[in-house]
Design a protein around this motif. Structure first.
Motif, short mmCIF file in Angstrom:
data_model
loop_
_atom_site.label_atom_id
_atom_site.label_comp_id
_atom_site.label_asym_id
_atom_site.label_seq_id
_atom_site.Cartn_x
_atom_site.Cartn_y
_atom_site.Cartn_z
N PRO A 64 0.67 -1.33 0.08
CA PRO A 64 -0.01 -0.06 0.02
C PRO A 64 0.76 1.26 -0.08
CG PRO A 64 0.08 -0.89 2.27
CD PRO A 64 0.74 -1.90 1.39
N ASN A 65 0.33 2.26 -0.59
CA ASN A 65 1.23 3.59 -0.49
C ASN A 65 0.51 4.33 0.53
OD1 ASN A 65 -1.25 4.29 -1.49
ND2 ASN A 65 -0.82 4.99 -3.43
N PHE A 66 0.74 5.66 0.58
CA PHE A 66 0.38 6.54 1.79
C PHE A 66 -0.97 6.80 1.53
CE2 PHE A 66 -0.33 10.52 -0.75
CZ PHE A 66 0.27 10.03 -1.67
N ASP A 67 -1.85 6.46 0.57
CA ASP A 67 -3.05 6.64 0.68
C ASP A 67 -3.80 5.51 1.23
OD1 ASP A 67 -3.01 9.31 -0.08
OD2 ASP A 67 -3.13 8.70 -2.27
N GLY A 68 -3.18 4.35 1.35
CA GLY A 68 -3.68 3.01 1.93
C GLY A 68 -4.25 2.07 0.57
N GLY A 69 -4.00 2.56 -0.72
CA GLY A 69 -4.38 1.66 -1.90
C GLY A 69 -3.37 1.27 -2.53
N ALA A 70 -3.68 0.44 -3.32
CA ALA A 70 -2.44 -0.24 -4.39
C ALA A 70 -2.08 0.83 -5.30
CB ALA A 70 -2.72 -1.52 -4.98
N PRO A 71 -0.74 0.81 -5.86
CA PRO A 71 -0.35 1.86 -6.70
C PRO A 71 -0.96 1.47 -8.07
CG PRO A 71 1.57 0.69 -6.30
CD PRO A 71 0.43 0.24 -5.23
N PRO A 72 -1.29 2.36 -8.89
CA PRO A 72 -1.78 1.92 -10.33
C PRO A 72 -0.71 1.36 -11.02
CG PRO A 72 -1.46 4.42 -10.37
CD PRO A 72 -0.93 4.04 -8.81
N GLN A 73 -1.26 0.47 -11.91
CA GLN A 73 -0.23 -0.41 -13.04
C GLN A 73 -0.09 0.55 -14.20
OE1 GLN A 73 -1.54 -4.29 -13.34
NE2 GLN A 73 -1.21 -4.92 -11.40
N PRO A 74 1.01 0.46 -14.67
CA PRO A 74 1.37 1.32 -15.88
C PRO A 74 0.68 0.46 -17.06
CG PRO A 74 3.38 0.83 -14.80
CD PRO A 74 2.44 0.08 -13.96
N PRO A 75 0.20 0.94 -18.08
CA PRO A 75 -0.40 0.61 -19.09
C PRO A 75 0.49 -0.47 -19.55
CG PRO A 75 0.22 2.76 -19.72
CD PRO A 75 0.69 2.54 -18.26
N GLN A 76 -0.31 -1.61 -20.32
CA GLN A 76 0.55 -2.60 -21.17
C GLN A 76 1.16 -2.06 -22.41
OE1 GLN A 76 -1.79 -6.25 -21.84
NE2 GLN A 76 -2.17 -6.28 -19.60
N PRO A 77 2.33 -2.41 -22.77
CA PRO A 77 2.94 -1.87 -23.93
C PRO A 77 2.27 -2.22 -25.19
CG PRO A 77 4.06 -3.73 -22.95
CD PRO A 77 3.41 -3.32 -22.15
N GLY A 78 2.36 -1.35 -26.18
CA GLY A 78 1.57 -1.85 -27.52
C GLY A 78 2.48 -2.99 -28.24
N THR A 79 1.83 -3.53 -29.24
CA THR A 79 2.60 -4.58 -29.86
C THR A 79 3.78 -3.88 -30.84
OG1 THR A 79 0.64 -5.75 -30.30
CG2 THR A 79 2.35 -6.36 -31.61
N ASP A 80 3.59 -2.91 -31.65
CA ASP A 80 4.54 -2.22 -32.45
C ASP A 80 5.13 -0.96 -31.88
OD1 ASP A 80 6.13 -1.71 -34.46
OD2 ASP A 80 4.57 -1.02 -35.89
N MET A 81 6.27 -1.35 -31.24
CA MET A 81 6.94 -0.15 -30.74
C MET A 81 8.47 -0.05 -31.17
SD MET A 81 5.77 -0.79 -26.51
CE MET A 81 6.40 0.85 -25.97
N THR A 82 8.61 -0.42 -32.58
CA THR A 82 9.80 -0.54 -33.15
C THR A 82 10.61 0.91 -33.29
OG1 THR A 82 8.89 -0.62 -35.28
CG2 THR A 82 9.52 -2.64 -34.04
N GLY A 83 9.55 1.91 -33.22
CA GLY A 83 10.12 3.32 -33.57
C GLY A 83 10.63 4.15 -32.21
N ILE A 84 10.62 3.35 -31.09
CA ILE A 84 11.10 4.21 -30.04
C ILE A 84 12.58 3.34 -29.50
CG2 ILE A 84 9.02 5.05 -29.47
CD1 ILE A 84 8.64 2.82 -27.20
N CYS A 85 13.23 4.20 -28.51
CA CYS A 85 14.24 3.53 -27.96
C CYS A 85 14.50 3.84 -26.54
CB CYS A 85 15.70 3.93 -28.68
SG CYS A 85 17.34 3.62 -27.76
N PHE A 86 15.06 3.12 -25.68
CA PHE A 86 14.73 3.53 -23.93
C PHE A 86 16.33 3.47 -23.67
CE2 PHE A 86 15.13 2.46 -19.79
CZ PHE A 86 14.55 3.42 -18.98
N ARG A 87 17.05 4.47 -22.87
CA ARG A 87 18.24 4.42 -22.33
C ARG A 87 18.09 5.06 -20.98
NH1 ARG A 87 23.31 3.30 -24.33
NH2 ARG A 87 25.01 4.27 -22.91
N ASP A 88 18.56 4.44 -19.86
CA ASP A 88 18.62 5.20 -18.75
C ASP A 88 20.10 5.38 -18.28
OD1 ASP A 88 18.70 6.14 -16.20
OD2 ASP A 88 16.90 4.72 -15.47
N GLN A 89 20.92 6.42 -18.65
CA GLN A 89 22.34 6.60 -18.45
C GLN A 89 22.41 6.77 -16.85
OE1 GLN A 89 24.24 6.51 -20.95
NE2 GLN A 89 25.83 6.22 -19.45
#
Length: 251
Positions: free
Chosen positions: A13-38
Motif C-alpha cells: 500500500p502507498n500513503f493513501d492506503g491503496g495499491a499503486p496504479p499499474q502502468p499501461p501494457q506496452p503496445g505490439t509495435d514499438m519499433t520506432g522508440i528506444c529506451f536508455r537510462d544513463q
C-alpha cells in the motif's frame, strides 16, 4: 555478487492506503522508440543478473507478466524453474554477449513444455530496442526492391523515348504525328500462304490455250521483234514544223 535493485511490490500500500496504479501494457509495435537510462547504467553493472531489472524500467516491459510475480516474491525474475510452473506471458533471456548485447524474448507459456514466441527485444550497449517482426522485415525489403525496380523502368523508358529523336528548326512547334509503320506478322503470313497452297492443290489444273483458227499463221519471232522495234521508233520529223521558221521553204 552485486545486490539486485528490487522494484517495490505491486501489492504494497502507498500513503493513501491503496495499491499503486499499474502502468499501461506496452503496445505490439514499438519499433520506432528506444529506451536508455544513463543514470542506472552509471550506478549498476549491466550483466545477466541485473539486465532484467534494467529492462523492467523501459516502456517495453509488461507488468502483468509472470516475471513480475517472481520479483514481488524476491525471486530472480529469470528463474526458469519457477517460470516453467506458471502459465501466461513471460520474458526469457535467449542470448547474451556481456556487456554489449542481450536478447530478451517475450513468450506465452501454456504448459511446462509448450511456449509460443510473441516479441523480441535486444539491449545493445545499454539502449533497448524492439526487434521488428519477420513479416514487417519482408514487407519493408520488398517495398524497397519494388521502388528501385519501378524507378529503373521509368528511367529506361525515358531514355528509350529520347532515342532517335531529332530536334527540328522550330522546337516550339508541335511535331507532326509520324505515320505508324505497319508491322508484319510472319506467323499470320505463313498461315495465309499455307491456306493458298492448300487451295491451289484442290483446284484442277489450268486448261491448255485454244488452237489457232484454220489458215492463221502466227508471226515468227523475228517478225514480232521487228514490229515491236517499229512501234518504239520516234515519229518522222516534219521539216516545216520541227525545223523552225528559218528553214521553211518559200512558196
Amino acid at each position: 555478487m552485486a545486490t539486485t535493485p528490487m522494484m517495490p511490490p505491486m501489492g504494497n500500500p502507498n500513503f493513501d492506503g491503496g495499491a499503486p496504479p499499474q502502468p499501461p501494457q506496452p503496445g505490439t509495435d514499438m519499433t520506432g522508440i528506444c529506451f536508455r537510462d544513463q543514470l542506472w547504467l552509471n550506478t549498476y553493472p549491466l550483466d545477466r543478473n541485473l539486465v532484467f531489472d534494467y529492462f523492467a524500467l523501459s516502456p517495453f516491459y509488461d507488468w502483468t507478466c509472470n516475471n513480475e510475480q517472481l520479483r514481488s516474491r524476491a525471486i530472480h525474475p529469470l528463474d526458469i524453474s519457477h517460470l516453467s510452473k506458471m502459465t501466461g506471458s513471460e520474458y526469457t533471456l535467449s542470448e547474451v554477449m556481456e556487456p554489449h548485447l542481450f536478447v530478451i524474448r517475450k513468450q506465452k507459456r501454456d504448459s511446462p513444455e509448450k511456449v509460443t514466441p510473441m516479441l523480441t527485444y535486444y539491449i545493445l550497449d545499454g539502449s533497448i530496442y524492439q526487434a521488428p517482426q519477420l513479416c514487417n522485415v519482408f514487407a519493408g525489403r520488398l517495398g524497397r526492391a519494388l521502388y528501385h525496380i519501378s524507378k529503373a523502368f521509368s528511367s529506361a523508358a525515358s531514355k528509350l523515348e529520347k532515342t532517335g529523336y531529332v530536334a527540328g528548326e522550330n522546337e516550339s512547334e508541335a511535331s507532326e504525328p509520324k505515320p505508324v509503320k505497319e508491322t508484319i506478322d510472319f506467323k499470320e503470313l505463313k498461315r495465309v500462304d499455307h491456306i493458298l497452297a492448300s487451295l491451289q492443290r484442290k483446284l484442277p489444273p489450268v486448261p491448255p490455250p485454244p488452237p489457232f483458227p484454220e489458215g492463221y499463221a502466227p508471226p515468227s519471232t523475228a517478225e514480232a521483234s521487228e514490229n515491236q522495234q517499229a512501234e518504239t521508233q520516234l515519229p518522222p520529223v516534219d521539216p516545216i514544223i520541227d525545223q523552225g521558221p528559218s528553214k521553211r521553204m518559200k512558196v
